[in-house]
Write a protein that holds these residues in place. Sequence first.
Motif, mmCIF file in Angstrom:
data_model
loop_
_atom_site.group_PDB
_atom_site.id
_atom_site.type_symbol
_atom_site.label_atom_id
_atom_site.label_comp_id
_atom_site.label_asym_id
_atom_site.label_seq_id
_atom_site.Cartn_x
_atom_site.Cartn_y
_atom_site.Cartn_z
ATOM 1 N N GLY A 49 0.724 -1.082 0.068
ATOM 2 C CA GLY A 49 -0.068 0.010 -0.069
ATOM 3 C C GLY A 49 0.881 1.154 -0.076
ATOM 4 O O GLY A 49 0.327 2.262 -0.733
ATOM 5 N N ILE A 53 1.547 -0.089 -4.731
ATOM 6 C CA ILE A 53 -0.005 0.367 -5.341
ATOM 7 C C ILE A 53 -0.183 1.737 -4.350
ATOM 8 O O ILE A 53 -0.870 1.736 -3.459
ATOM 9 C CB ILE A 53 -1.251 -0.570 -5.172
ATOM 10 C CG1 ILE A 53 -0.805 -1.612 -5.803
ATOM 11 C CG2 ILE A 53 -2.219 -0.083 -5.727
ATOM 12 C CD1 ILE A 53 -1.715 -2.735 -5.698
ATOM 13 N N THR A 54 0.148 3.023 -4.953
ATOM 14 C CA THR A 54 0.183 4.049 -3.957
ATOM 15 C C THR A 54 -1.327 4.844 -4.374
ATOM 16 O O THR A 54 -1.315 5.956 -3.813
ATOM 17 C CB THR A 54 1.377 4.963 -4.402
ATOM 18 O OG1 THR A 54 1.507 5.149 -5.923
ATOM 19 C CG2 THR A 54 2.459 4.428 -3.867
ATOM 20 N N ASN A 55 -1.738 4.556 -5.595
ATOM 21 C CA ASN A 55 -3.261 5.134 -5.609
ATOM 22 C C ASN A 55 -4.242 4.771 -4.853
ATOM 23 O O ASN A 55 -4.798 3.424 -4.675
ATOM 24 C CB ASN A 55 -3.556 4.852 -6.976
ATOM 25 C CG ASN A 55 -4.859 5.538 -7.640
ATOM 26 O OD1 ASN A 55 -5.618 6.028 -6.829
ATOM 27 N ND2 ASN A 55 -4.797 5.890 -8.970
ATOM 28 N N ARG A 56 -4.627 5.678 -3.780
ATOM 29 C CA ARG A 56 -5.617 5.346 -2.937
ATOM 30 C C ARG A 56 -7.119 5.203 -3.416
ATOM 31 O O ARG A 56 -8.032 4.433 -2.479
ATOM 32 C CB ARG A 56 -5.415 6.605 -1.847
ATOM 33 C CG ARG A 56 -4.537 6.782 -1.221
ATOM 34 C CD ARG A 56 -4.019 5.641 -0.187
ATOM 35 N NE ARG A 56 -2.904 5.903 0.563
ATOM 36 C CZ ARG A 56 -1.819 5.528 0.287
ATOM 37 N NH1 ARG A 56 -1.426 4.933 -0.896
ATOM 38 N NH2 ARG A 56 -0.595 5.768 1.059
ATOM 39 N N LEU A 57 -7.325 5.284 -4.540
ATOM 40 C CA LEU A 57 -8.451 4.842 -5.297
ATOM 41 C C LEU A 57 -8.800 3.230 -5.301
ATOM 42 O O LEU A 57 -9.685 2.742 -5.490
ATOM 43 C CB LEU A 57 -8.713 5.436 -6.534
ATOM 44 C CG LEU A 57 -9.108 7.070 -6.516
ATOM 45 C CD1 LEU A 57 -9.104 7.623 -7.793
ATOM 46 C CD2 LEU A 57 -10.128 7.236 -5.632
ATOM 47 N N PHE A 58 -7.479 2.610 -5.605
ATOM 48 C CA PHE A 58 -7.448 1.102 -5.608
ATOM 49 C C PHE A 58 -7.047 0.427 -4.584
ATOM 50 O O PHE A 58 -7.478 -0.954 -4.191
ATOM 51 C CB PHE A 58 -6.329 0.957 -6.845
ATOM 52 C CG PHE A 58 -6.978 1.490 -8.023
ATOM 53 C CD1 PHE A 58 -7.945 0.834 -8.959
ATOM 54 C CD2 PHE A 58 -6.340 2.670 -8.558
ATOM 55 C CE1 PHE A 58 -8.047 1.346 -10.321
ATOM 56 C CE2 PHE A 58 -6.649 3.252 -9.752
ATOM 57 C CZ PHE A 58 -7.865 2.683 -10.559
ATOM 58 N N PHE A 59 -6.148 0.958 -3.831
ATOM 59 C CA PHE A 59 -5.453 0.183 -2.427
ATOM 60 C C PHE A 59 -5.217 0.976 -1.441
ATOM 61 O O PHE A 59 -4.752 2.291 -1.762
ATOM 62 C CB PHE A 59 -4.597 -0.581 -2.987
ATOM 63 C CG PHE A 59 -4.228 -1.742 -1.967
ATOM 64 C CD1 PHE A 59 -5.014 -3.050 -1.656
ATOM 65 C CD2 PHE A 59 -2.750 -1.811 -1.314
ATOM 66 C CE1 PHE A 59 -4.649 -3.926 -1.227
ATOM 67 C CE2 PHE A 59 -2.626 -3.005 -0.409
ATOM 68 C CZ PHE A 59 -3.441 -3.917 -0.366
ATOM 69 N N ALA A 236 -17.831 2.097 -1.029
ATOM 70 C CA ALA A 236 -17.517 1.553 -2.541
ATOM 71 C C ALA A 236 -18.071 2.938 -3.290
ATOM 72 O O ALA A 236 -17.347 3.139 -4.099
ATOM 73 C CB ALA A 236 -17.991 0.503 -2.796
ATOM 74 N N PHE A 239 -15.896 5.897 -3.030
ATOM 75 C CA PHE A 239 -14.361 5.561 -3.234
ATOM 76 C C PHE A 239 -13.605 5.861 -1.896
ATOM 77 O O PHE A 239 -12.430 6.050 -2.118
ATOM 78 C CB PHE A 239 -13.850 6.633 -4.116
ATOM 79 C CG PHE A 239 -14.698 6.446 -5.459
ATOM 80 C CD1 PHE A 239 -14.304 5.359 -6.291
ATOM 81 C CD2 PHE A 239 -15.718 7.258 -6.032
ATOM 82 C CE1 PHE A 239 -14.902 5.236 -7.468
ATOM 83 C CE2 PHE A 239 -16.196 7.203 -7.157
ATOM 84 C CZ PHE A 239 -16.175 6.189 -7.760
ATOM 85 N N MET A 241 -11.643 3.862 0.297
ATOM 86 C CA MET A 241 -11.261 2.462 0.201
ATOM 87 C C MET A 241 -10.828 1.930 1.884
ATOM 88 O O MET A 241 -10.911 0.894 2.051
ATOM 89 C CB MET A 241 -9.753 2.373 -0.632
ATOM 90 C CG MET A 241 -10.221 2.554 -2.170
ATOM 91 S SD MET A 241 -11.248 1.037 -2.567
ATOM 92 C CE MET A 241 -13.106 1.966 -2.801
#
Length: 279
Positions: A49, A53-59, A236, A239, A241
């Motif tokens: 995290g 995967i640094t995009n907070r919309l995905f993880f 969800a 968004f 997460m």
Amino acid sequence: MTVRSVEVELGVGAALPRARRRGFFERHQSRIRALGSIVVVFALWELIGRFVITNRLFFVPLSSVFASAGDLWARGELQLHVRTSFLEFALGFGAAALAGIALGAAMAVRRALRDYLDPWVAFLYATPTVALAPLFILWFKLGIESKVAVILLVSIFPILLNTLTGIEGTDRHLIEAARSFGARPMQIFAKVMLPSALPVIVTGLRLGLARGLVGVVVAELFGAKAGLGYLILYSAQTFDMAALFAGVLILAVAGVVSSEALKALERRLAPWRFVEVER
């Protein structure tokens, strides 16, 4: 030659402390492995995290999940969601456990009842619960009853089928031995068939428990105003997460704790199954 001299000659005295040490680690080996795997997975979660995967919309990293859970707790929202979901789960799974064991046992000892119910069990077991959830809302409105009905439906069949299979799989030699001692049918069921089927029944309870936790989420996707399923759905849609993973993690932890509680219950009710494992 004294007993002590024999022990010294054979090296028993020196081996006993080592045996005790090995016994301690062997007794806790499963728990140590489980705890180690949890630590490794949580550490990987945090590292992925933060650096992969640094995009907070995905993880999101695990620390963000804990921070979000703490924020929800401070606002009093998390307590409401947890209380709502676990009340629904307790009622639904409790009813499924009682009905599943009773119905499975009745089908195992009454061939005619099994012939009548077998097609309906297969029919309902194969029916997608998501398709029936809106129907339960129409029948039971938006209250807790519709959620309990969904959880009961998804939980009951593993319990029922495992109870049926376990009782039918009782060793016939044990039944004949009980009959030869003059045991009545009810005594054979209570003293032979039910204890023999207990491990399989507990396995069914664990399977039903996992399905019941999934049923909590499914039930709260439709018309709910509180609950962990509602929290997951709302997070969800917005968004968020961190809050989404917080709801998922709470359900996962609840599943692990409940499964371990059922294992402990099985150890208490059927200790003979674990004698060889603990040697």
